[in-house]
Design a protein around this motif. Structure first.
Motif, PDB file in Angstrom:
ATOM      1  N   LEU A   1       0.834  -1.198   0.000  1.00 28.57           N
ATOM      2  CA  LEU A   1       0.000   0.000   0.000  1.00 28.57           C
ATOM      3  C   LEU A   1       0.872   1.252   0.000  1.00 28.57           C
ATOM      4  O   LEU A   1       1.944   1.279   0.610  1.00 28.57           O
ATOM      5  N   ALA A   2       0.398   2.284  -0.679  1.00 28.52           N
ATOM      6  CA  ALA A   2       0.982   3.624  -0.581  1.00 28.52           C
ATOM      7  C   ALA A   2      -0.178   4.613  -0.663  1.00 28.52           C
ATOM      8  O   ALA A   2      -1.123   4.398  -1.424  1.00 28.52           O
ATOM      9  N   VAL A   3      -0.120   5.668   0.136  1.00 33.58           N
ATOM     10  CA  VAL A   3      -1.203   6.655   0.145  1.00 33.58           C
ATOM     11  C   VAL A   3      -0.679   7.961  -0.452  1.00 33.58           C
ATOM     12  O   VAL A   3       0.278   8.550   0.065  1.00 33.58           O
ATOM     13  N   ILE A   4      -1.308   8.404  -1.544  1.00 29.50           N
ATOM     14  CA  ILE A   4      -0.894   9.607  -2.258  1.00 29.50           C
ATOM     15  C   ILE A   4      -2.092  10.551  -2.341  1.00 29.50           C
ATOM     16  O   ILE A   4      -3.225  10.119  -2.557  1.00 29.50           O
ATOM     17  N   THR A   5      -1.830  11.855  -2.191  1.00 28.46           N
ATOM     18  CA  THR A   5      -2.902  12.848  -2.155  1.00 28.46           C
ATOM     19  C   THR A   5      -3.011  13.608  -3.463  1.00 28.46           C
ATOM     20  O   THR A   5      -2.009  14.102  -3.988  1.00 28.46           O
ATOM     21  N   ASP A   6      -4.228  13.666  -3.981  1.00 32.32           N
ATOM     22  CA  ASP A   6      -4.530  14.532  -5.130  1.00 32.32           C
ATOM     23  C   ASP A   6      -4.921  15.884  -4.558  1.00 32.32           C
ATOM     24  O   ASP A   6      -6.024  16.059  -4.035  1.00 32.32           O
ATOM     25  N   ARG A   7      -4.015  16.856  -4.628  1.00 31.82           N
ATOM     26  CA  ARG A   7      -4.250  18.166  -4.025  1.00 31.82           C
ATOM     27  C   ARG A   7      -5.417  18.901  -4.686  1.00 31.82           C
ATOM     28  O   ARG A   7      -6.151  19.630  -4.021  1.00 31.82           O
ATOM     29  N   GLU A   8      -5.593  18.722  -5.977  1.00 33.90           N
ATOM     30  CA  GLU A   8      -6.667  19.420  -6.675  1.00 33.90           C
ATOM     31  C   GLU A   8      -8.042  18.965  -6.183  1.00 33.90           C
ATOM     32  O   GLU A   8      -8.972  19.762  -6.058  1.00 33.90           O
ATOM     33  N   LYS A   9      -8.171  17.672  -5.883  1.00 35.55           N
ATOM     34  CA  LYS A   9      -9.447  17.133  -5.418  1.00 35.55           C
ATOM     35  C   LYS A   9      -9.553  17.106  -3.903  1.00 35.55           C
ATOM     36  O   LYS A   9     -10.649  16.925  -3.363  1.00 35.55           O
ATOM     37  N   GLY A  10      -8.405  17.260  -3.205  1.00 38.35           N
ATOM     38  CA  GLY A  10      -8.413  17.178  -1.756  1.00 38.35           C
ATOM     39  C   GLY A  10      -8.741  15.783  -1.258  1.00 38.35           C
ATOM     40  O   GLY A  10      -9.374  15.604  -0.224  1.00 38.35           O
ATOM     41  N   ILE A  11      -8.275  14.762  -1.998  1.00 36.45           N
ATOM     42  CA  ILE A  11      -8.585  13.372  -1.649  1.00 36.45           C
ATOM     43  C   ILE A  11      -7.291  12.571  -1.533  1.00 36.45           C
ATOM     44  O   ILE A  11      -6.400  12.670  -2.373  1.00 36.45           O
ATOM     45  N   LYS A  12      -7.213  11.762  -0.470  1.00 37.95           N
ATOM     46  CA  LYS A  12      -6.118  10.808  -0.329  1.00 37.95           C
ATOM     47  C   LYS A  12      -6.524   9.505  -1.017  1.00 37.95           C
ATOM     48  O   LYS A  12      -7.605   8.980  -0.769  1.00 37.95           O
ATOM     49  N   TYR A  13      -5.629   9.003  -1.861  1.00 38.29           N
ATOM     50  CA  TYR A  13      -5.905   7.755  -2.566  1.00 38.29           C
ATOM     51  C   TYR A  13      -4.954   6.660  -2.092  1.00 38.29           C
ATOM     52  O   TYR A  13      -3.732   6.796  -2.207  1.00 38.29           O
ATOM     53  N   PRO A  14      -5.475   5.554  -1.569  1.00 37.26           N
ATOM     54  CA  PRO A  14      -4.611   4.413  -1.281  1.00 37.26           C
ATOM     55  C   PRO A  14      -4.308   3.656  -2.571  1.00 37.26           C
ATOM     56  O   PRO A  14      -5.234   3.269  -3.292  1.00 37.26           O
ATOM     57  N   LEU A  15      -3.041   3.501  -2.888  1.00 35.77           N
ATOM     58  CA  LEU A  15      -2.633   2.684  -4.029  1.00 35.77           C
ATOM     59  C   LEU A  15      -2.428   1.268  -3.504  1.00 35.77           C
ATOM     60  O   LEU A  15      -1.603   1.043  -2.611  1.00 35.77           O
ATOM     61  N   VAL A  16      -3.168   0.309  -4.018  1.00 34.49           N
ATOM     62  CA  VAL A  16      -3.199  -1.045  -3.470  1.00 34.49           C
ATOM     63  C   VAL A  16      -2.712  -2.026  -4.525  1.00 34.49           C
ATOM     64  O   VAL A  16      -3.364  -2.234  -5.553  1.00 34.49           O
ATOM     65  N   SER A  17      -1.541  -2.621  -4.276  1.00 32.36           N
ATOM     66  CA  SER A  17      -1.013  -3.620  -5.202  1.00 32.36           C
ATOM     67  C   SER A  17       0.112  -4.383  -4.516  1.00 32.36           C
ATOM     68  O   SER A  17       0.999  -3.781  -3.904  1.00 32.36           O
ATOM     69  N   TYR A  18       0.089  -5.697  -4.642  1.00 34.98           N
ATOM     70  CA  TYR A  18       1.171  -6.488  -4.057  1.00 34.98           C
ATOM     71  C   TYR A  18       2.498  -6.247  -4.767  1.00 34.98           C
ATOM     72  O   TYR A  18       3.553  -6.626  -4.263  1.00 34.98           O
ATOM     73  N   GLU A  19       2.464  -5.597  -5.938  1.00 29.89           N
ATOM     74  CA  GLU A  19       3.708  -5.212  -6.595  1.00 29.89           C
ATOM     75  C   GLU A  19       4.501  -4.218  -5.739  1.00 29.89           C
ATOM     76  O   GLU A  19       5.714  -4.098  -5.870  1.00 29.89           O
ATOM     77  N   LEU A  20       3.818  -3.474  -4.861  1.00 31.18           N
ATOM     78  CA  LEU A  20       4.469  -2.442  -4.062  1.00 31.18           C
ATOM     79  C   LEU A  20       5.158  -2.977  -2.811  1.00 31.18           C
ATOM     80  O   LEU A  20       5.739  -2.203  -2.047  1.00 31.18           O
ATOM     81  N   LEU A  21       5.093  -4.281  -2.587  1.00 29.57           N
ATOM     82  CA  LEU A  21       5.791  -4.854  -1.436  1.00 29.57           C
ATOM     83  C   LEU A  21       7.296  -4.621  -1.569  1.00 29.57           C
ATOM     84  O   LEU A  21       7.892  -4.939  -2.593  1.00 29.57           O
ATOM     85  N   PRO A  22       7.950  -4.060  -0.539  1.00 32.02           N
ATOM     86  CA  PRO A  22       9.400  -3.875  -0.614  1.00 32.02           C
ATOM     87  C   PRO A  22      10.143  -5.201  -0.744  1.00 32.02           C
ATOM     88  O   PRO A  22       9.687  -6.235  -0.245  1.00 32.02           O
ATOM     89  N   ASP A  23      11.288  -5.147  -1.399  1.00 33.57           N
ATOM     90  CA  ASP A  23      12.137  -6.333  -1.494  1.00 33.57           C
ATOM     91  C   ASP A  23      12.909  -6.559  -0.202  1.00 33.57           C
ATOM     92  O   ASP A  23      13.220  -7.692   0.157  1.00 33.57           O
ATOM     93  N   LEU A  24      13.225  -5.458   0.460  1.00 31.23           N
ATOM     94  CA  LEU A  24      13.980  -5.549   1.702  1.00 31.23           C
ATOM     95  C   LEU A  24      13.519  -4.437   2.638  1.00 31.23           C
ATOM     96  O   LEU A  24      13.320  -3.299   2.204  1.00 31.23           O
ATOM     97  N   SER A  25      13.305  -4.774   3.904  1.00 29.88           N
ATOM     98  CA  SER A  25      12.884  -3.787   4.899  1.00 29.88           C
ATOM     99  C   SER A  25      13.823  -3.846   6.094  1.00 29.88           C
ATOM    100  O   SER A  25      14.233  -4.926   6.518  1.00 29.88           O
ATOM    101  N   ILE A  26      14.139  -2.673   6.624  1.00 27.74           N
ATOM    102  CA  ILE A  26      15.014  -2.591   7.802  1.00 27.74           C
ATOM    103  C   ILE A  26      14.231  -1.895   8.903  1.00 27.74           C
ATOM    104  O   ILE A  26      13.901  -0.717   8.802  1.00 27.74           O
ATOM    105  N   VAL A  27      13.917  -2.657   9.950  1.00 24.80           N
ATOM    106  CA  VAL A  27      13.086  -2.178  11.056  1.00 24.80           C
ATOM    107  C   VAL A  27      13.994  -1.989  12.268  1.00 24.80           C
ATOM    108  O   VAL A  27      14.141  -2.869  13.105  1.00 24.80           O
ATOM    109  N   ASP A  28      14.623  -0.822  12.335  1.00 25.25           N
ATOM    110  CA  ASP A  28      15.640  -0.517  13.339  1.00 25.25           C
ATOM    111  C   ASP A  28      15.117   0.571  14.267  1.00 25.25           C
ATOM    112  O   ASP A  28      15.025   1.742  13.892  1.00 25.25           O
TER     113      ASP A  28
END
Length: 384
Positions: free
Chosen positions: A147-174
């Protein structure tokens, strides 16, 4: 056969960045927000590790809170010019979410934002680059999510982008990267993580793995959030909150979210209320709305030892919110009453169409969503 979705590889230390050179190319763009990752030394640490491994680097800075479509396009343009093998989102959720969207457009230059907002609308990635997420806040779990949430400023709406393609390859939780977070950011992001765990647990998708991770995250948050606010340099507490956020991300990547997020997205897009604060404002009302369709909040009350009913759990969330010094009402946050009530109906309409609404345990009407918005202005309790 069930499949558990999440980051391909997960580490606790920045030293794992040295693994990148063994996997895929040696050109990287680091995407950051403002000055925080520079001031706390996180950016320099990441740069030093990569430069010592022979990487060529570019920095894209200036991702704003609630990243916009125009910022995403600027980043994708830099990527196109530099042609990185790795994209690294470093910082809060805004930087990582923006980096994910930039990545998608870099791989597919003709991809429109409208197409990206469709569930599964992002084509296969990784033909040009792979993705690393390094969060410095303990809230969204975006380092582990599709998931990624991006805002369309012209419409004043937050859009969740939903796709398993967006899963990170590597995550560092420090957790060390979170010690410089201000108290209000610690509180807002912690309550965001709590909302992820709660909504994933009561989702209309039944998943044993998601349930276990959601419950584990909820326990960690109730045990550690107030400690993290009061003792920000406590490394163990910070790591516990970072792990709780990640567990929430795992949980909702597999079971998804509900109307607390649908409502909160509109509050952020239209009024600029920080996402974690918005979630905290609506969550108790959402719990009370959903209680007629699920008894799973009873489980959560028992889990944290606050009682045996969904109402007990709603009150525990309200108490945690209060002790975290997060506003209890929209009025307390400072939004003008007339402006708020003028926007309620359009926000409710947009919330009904939000992708998260489809996974809520109780199907809402636009009038019911409006009622929640009206109730949270002064903290009224609605009998649904």
């Amino acid at each position: 056969m069930a499949k558990l979705f999440g980051s391909q590889e997960l580490y606790h230390g920045l030293g794992s960045l040295d693994e990148l050179k063994k996997i895929h190319g040696k050109k990287a763009v680091i995407v950051i927000g403002g000055e925080s990752v520079k001031k706390n030394g996180s950016l320099k640490r990441v740069e030093n590790i990569l430069l010592s491994s022979g990487f060529q680097l570019e920095i894209f800075s200036g991702v704003e809170a609630d990243p916009s479509v125009s910022t995403v396009r600027k980043g994708a343009k830099l990527f196109s010019e530099f042609q990185p093998d790795w994209i690294i989102g470093l910082g809060g959720c805004s930087a990582i979410d923006a980096a994910k969207a930039m990545w998608a457009i870099y791989e597919h230059p003709d991809l429109t934002f409208e197409k990206m907002t469709e569930i599964g609308g992002i084509p296969p990635l990784r033909s040009k680059a792979r993705f690393v997420a390094i969060p410095s806040t303990s809230g969204t779990g975006t380092e582990i999510t599709a998931l990624a949430v991006i805002t369309d400023r012209e419409k004043g709406i937050k859009y969740p982008l939903v796709s398993y393609e967006l899963l990170p390859d590597l995550s560092i939780v420090d957790g060390e990267l979170c010690k410089s977070m201000p108290k209000n950011v610690t509180a807002n992001t912690g309550l965001d993580a709590l909302t992820h765990c709660v909504e994933a647990y009561v989702s209309n998708i039944n998943d044993n793995y998601a349930d276990a991770m959601a419950k584990g995250g909820i326990q960690l948050i109730f045990e550690n959030l107030l400690k993290a606010i009061e003792n920000p340099q406590d490394g163990e507490v910070r790591q516990n909150m970072h792990d709780a956020s990640c567990l929430g991300g795992y949980a909702f990547t597999n079971a998804w979210l509900g109307i607390a997020h649908s409502l909160a997205h509109q509050m952020g897009g239209m009024f600029g209320i920080p996402h974690g604060c918005a979630n905290a404002l609506v969550l108790p009302s959402v719990i009370r709305f959903n209680m007629k369709s699920t008894d799973r909040y009873d489980d959560l009350a028992k889990l944290i030892g606050c009682g045996t009913s969904g109402e007990d759990f709603a009150q525990a969330v309200e108490e945690l919110r209060k002790l975290s010094s997060v506003p209890s009402t929209v009025a307390e946050y400072g939004i003008n009453e007339e402006q708020w009530f003028n926007a309620v109906d359009i926000m409710a309409e947009h919330a009904l169409m939000d992708p998260c609404t489809g996974f809520n345990p109780r199907k809402p009407t636009v009038n019911e969503l409006s009622a929640i918005y009206k109730a949270i202005y002064k903290g009224e309790i609605v009998n649904f």
